[in-house]
Scaffold this motif. Structure first.
Motif, PDB file in Angstrom:
ATOM      1  N   LEU A  27       2.188  12.480 -12.582  1.00  0.00           N
ATOM      2  CA  LEU A  27       3.445  12.168 -13.259  1.00  0.00           C
ATOM      3  C   LEU A  27       3.220  11.519 -14.617  1.00  0.00           C
ATOM      4  N   ASN A  28       1.965  11.298 -14.963  1.00  0.00           N
ATOM      5  CA  ASN A  28       1.599  10.629 -16.212  1.00  0.00           C
ATOM      6  C   ASN A  28       2.135   9.191 -16.264  1.00  0.00           C
ATOM      7  N   HIS A  29       2.234   8.573 -15.114  1.00  0.00           N
ATOM      8  CA  HIS A  29       2.705   7.195 -15.041  1.00  0.00           C
ATOM      9  C   HIS A  29       1.558   6.218 -15.275  1.00  0.00           C
ATOM     10  N   ASP A  30       1.877   5.140 -15.993  1.00  0.00           N
ATOM     11  CA  ASP A  30       0.843   4.126 -16.247  1.00  0.00           C
ATOM     12  C   ASP A  30       0.634   3.190 -15.061  1.00  0.00           C
ATOM     13  N   ALA A  31       1.740   2.797 -14.445  1.00  0.00           N
ATOM     14  CA  ALA A  31       1.667   1.791 -13.387  1.00  0.00           C
ATOM     15  C   ALA A  31       1.562   2.438 -12.015  1.00  0.00           C
ATOM     16  N   MET A  32       0.694   1.869 -11.179  1.00  0.00           N
ATOM     17  CA  MET A  32       0.541   2.346  -9.805  1.00  0.00           C
ATOM     18  C   MET A  32       0.473   1.160  -8.862  1.00  0.00           C
ATOM     19  N   TYR A  33       0.923   1.383  -7.630  1.00  0.00           N
ATOM     20  CA  TYR A  33       1.095   0.291  -6.667  1.00  0.00           C
ATOM     21  C   TYR A  33       0.643   0.740  -5.275  1.00  0.00           C
ATOM     22  N   TRP A  34       0.183  -0.229  -4.501  1.00  0.00           N
ATOM     23  CA  TRP A  34      -0.063  -0.002  -3.076  1.00  0.00           C
ATOM     24  C   TRP A  34       0.784  -0.985  -2.271  1.00  0.00           C
ATOM     25  N   TYR A  35       1.537  -0.417  -1.313  1.00  0.00           N
ATOM     26  CA  TYR A  35       2.358  -1.211  -0.414  1.00  0.00           C
ATOM     27  C   TYR A  35       1.904  -0.964   1.025  1.00  0.00           C
ATOM     28  N   ARG A  36       2.172  -1.939   1.839  1.00  0.00           N
ATOM     29  CA  ARG A  36       1.926  -1.814   3.274  1.00  0.00           C
ATOM     30  C   ARG A  36       3.253  -1.993   3.990  1.00  0.00           C
ATOM     31  N   GLN A  37       3.496  -1.149   5.009  1.00  0.00           N
ATOM     32  CA  GLN A  37       4.691  -1.305   5.817  1.00  0.00           C
ATOM     33  C   GLN A  37       4.300  -1.448   7.274  1.00  0.00           C
ATOM     34  N   ASP A  38       4.797  -2.505   7.921  1.00  0.00           N
ATOM     35  CA  ASP A  38       4.636  -2.715   9.347  1.00  0.00           C
ATOM     36  C   ASP A  38       5.979  -2.452  10.030  1.00  0.00           C
ATOM     37  N   PRO A  39       5.952  -2.117  11.316  1.00  0.00           N
ATOM     38  CA  PRO A  39       7.208  -1.783  12.007  1.00  0.00           C
ATOM     39  C   PRO A  39       8.266  -2.865  11.858  1.00  0.00           C
ATOM     40  N   GLY A  40       9.472  -2.460  11.483  1.00  0.00           N
ATOM     41  CA  GLY A  40      10.580  -3.403  11.352  1.00  0.00           C
ATOM     42  C   GLY A  40      10.503  -4.300  10.150  1.00  0.00           C
ATOM     43  N   ARG A  44       5.373  -4.523   1.622  1.00  0.00           N
ATOM     44  CA  ARG A  44       4.708  -5.681   1.023  1.00  0.00           C
ATOM     45  C   ARG A  44       3.628  -5.189   0.066  1.00  0.00           C
ATOM     46  N   LEU A  45       3.582  -5.801  -1.106  1.00  0.00           N
ATOM     47  CA  LEU A  45       2.700  -5.352  -2.178  1.00  0.00           C
ATOM     48  C   LEU A  45       1.277  -5.833  -1.959  1.00  0.00           C
ATOM     49  N   ILE A  46       0.331  -4.896  -1.994  1.00  0.00           N
ATOM     50  CA  ILE A  46      -1.079  -5.223  -1.799  1.00  0.00           C
ATOM     51  C   ILE A  46      -1.765  -5.424  -3.160  1.00  0.00           C
ATOM     52  N   TYR A  47      -1.748  -4.403  -3.984  1.00  0.00           N
ATOM     53  CA  TYR A  47      -2.325  -4.435  -5.325  1.00  0.00           C
ATOM     54  C   TYR A  47      -1.473  -3.574  -6.240  1.00  0.00           C
ATOM     55  N   TYR A  48      -1.554  -3.874  -7.546  1.00  0.00           N
ATOM     56  CA  TYR A  48      -0.913  -3.012  -8.511  1.00  0.00           C
ATOM     57  C   TYR A  48      -1.744  -2.953  -9.783  1.00  0.00           C
ATOM     58  N   SER A  49      -1.512  -1.870 -10.520  1.00  0.00           N
ATOM     59  CA  SER A  49      -2.252  -1.650 -11.753  1.00  0.00           C
ATOM     60  C   SER A  49      -1.280  -1.142 -12.806  1.00  0.00           C
ATOM     61  N   GLN A  50      -1.283  -1.785 -13.957  1.00  0.00           N
ATOM     62  CA  GLN A  50      -0.365  -1.387 -15.024  1.00  0.00           C
ATOM     63  C   GLN A  50      -1.046  -0.481 -16.043  1.00  0.00           C
ATOM     64  N   THR A  86      -4.046  -2.023  10.937  1.00  0.00           N
ATOM     65  CA  THR A  86      -3.199  -0.940  11.441  1.00  0.00           C
ATOM     66  C   THR A  86      -1.816  -1.038  10.814  1.00  0.00           C
ATOM     67  N   ALA A  87      -1.439  -0.031  10.035  1.00  0.00           N
ATOM     68  CA  ALA A  87      -0.170  -0.061   9.301  1.00  0.00           C
ATOM     69  C   ALA A  87       0.039   1.284   8.618  1.00  0.00           C
ATOM     70  N   PHE A  88       1.198   1.401   7.989  1.00  0.00           N
ATOM     71  CA  PHE A  88       1.557   2.562   7.174  1.00  0.00           C
ATOM     72  C   PHE A  88       1.403   2.138   5.720  1.00  0.00           C
ATOM     73  N   TYR A  89       0.559   2.873   4.977  1.00  0.00           N
ATOM     74  CA  TYR A  89       0.260   2.492   3.598  1.00  0.00           C
ATOM     75  C   TYR A  89       0.932   3.464   2.630  1.00  0.00           C
ATOM     76  N   ARG A 111      -1.097   6.747   7.455  1.00  0.00           N
ATOM     77  CA  ARG A 111      -1.029   5.869   8.636  1.00  0.00           C
ATOM     78  C   ARG A 111      -2.441   5.580   9.114  1.00  0.00           C
ATOM     79  N   LEU A 112      -2.816   4.313   9.064  1.00  0.00           N
ATOM     80  CA  LEU A 112      -4.148   3.885   9.490  1.00  0.00           C
ATOM     81  C   LEU A 112      -4.032   3.205  10.843  1.00  0.00           C
ATOM     82  N   THR A 113      -4.863   3.642  11.766  1.00  0.00           N
ATOM     83  CA  THR A 113      -4.928   3.035  13.099  1.00  0.00           C
ATOM     84  C   THR A 113      -6.351   2.587  13.369  1.00  0.00           C
ATOM     85  N   VAL A 114      -6.492   1.318  13.714  1.00  0.00           N
ATOM     86  CA  VAL A 114      -7.807   0.789  14.063  1.00  0.00           C
ATOM     87  C   VAL A 114      -7.955   0.800  15.567  1.00  0.00           C
ATOM     88  N   LEU A 115      -9.029   1.439  16.025  1.00  0.00           N
ATOM     89  CA  LEU A 115      -9.233   1.606  17.472  1.00  0.00           C
ATOM     90  C   LEU A 115     -10.021   0.434  18.050  1.00  0.00           C
TER      91      LEU A 115
END
Lengths: 115, 113
Positions: A27-40, A44-50, A86-89, A111-115
């Protein structure tokens, strides 16, 4: 078509292993982000880059690492130091011209699952 | 301290009726608000936004209202359709927030046929 591609969609990991989640955008976007989502819970923001070669910790950065060597790519490594990985990233990007007013464009998630 | 709150985890409405989703925030530095819609196992998609200089923004069936003094916003969907069934997230950002968006926990909307 422009968009954000995350891979893999599903990932299983044994405890103690590092794992890297891929995020690529055309998309030629400068800013990128990583979020984590847990059930319910919200996103939540993990890291970002501008801008390339620069990134900042978000609210829950412990146990994670990132790099931004190319504008298109923002991989996230979940390290063994992350106690509850274990979460949805979700990876997202935003145009720098709409730095805080523009909407985030999200990938389909990994979706990451730790066994 | 959760800065953006969506106090209703779920909402169920009949097709054709109005859906009202609520969001409260505590940080007075937030001045831009967005709503996202999310289906299971997918990323959220942008729905509608509002700047703090406005109190209403409308886009088709979707209207967002902002009450700055109460630090409250709401999303109205009229008429509601079964395809609107999804999780709705409220997000807030501000000039002093380095471009980060703070999300609420989401409200699951179910529209019954």
């Amino acid at each position: 078509d422009g968009g954000i591609t995350q891979s893999p969609k599903y990932l299983f990991r044994k405890e103690g292993q590092n794992v890297t989640l891929s995020c690529e955008q055309n998309l030629n976007h400068d800013a990128m982000y990583w979020y984590r989502q847990d059930p319910g819970q919200g996103l939540r923001l993990i890291y970002y880059s501008q801008i390339v070669n620069d990134f900042q910790k978000g609210d829950i950065a412990e146990g994670y690492s990132v790099s931004r060597e190319k504008k298109e790519s923002f991989p996230l490594t979940v390290t063994s130091a992350q106690k509850n990985p274990t979460a949805f990233y979700l990876c997202a990007s935003r145009s720098r011209g709409n730095y805080y007013t523009g909407e985030l464009f999200f990938g389909e998630g990994s979706r990451l699952t730790v066994l | 301290d959760q800065q953006v709150k969506q106090n209703s985890p779920s909402l169920s409405v009949q097709e054709g009726r109005i859906s009202i989703l609520n969001c409260d925030y505590t940080n007075s530095m937030f001045d831009y608000f967005l709503w996202y819609k999310k289906y299971p196992a997918e990323g959220p998609t942008f729905l509608i936004s509002i700047s703090s200089i406005k109190d209403k923004n409308e886009d088709g069936r979707f209207t967002v209202f902002l009450n700055k003094s109460a630090k409250h916003l709401s999303l109205h969907i009229v008429p509601s359709q079964p395809g609107d069934s999804a999780v709705y997230f409220c997000a807030a950002s501000g000039r002093t927030n380095a471009g980060k968006s703070t999300f609420g926990d989401g409200t699951t909307l179910t529209v019954k046929p």
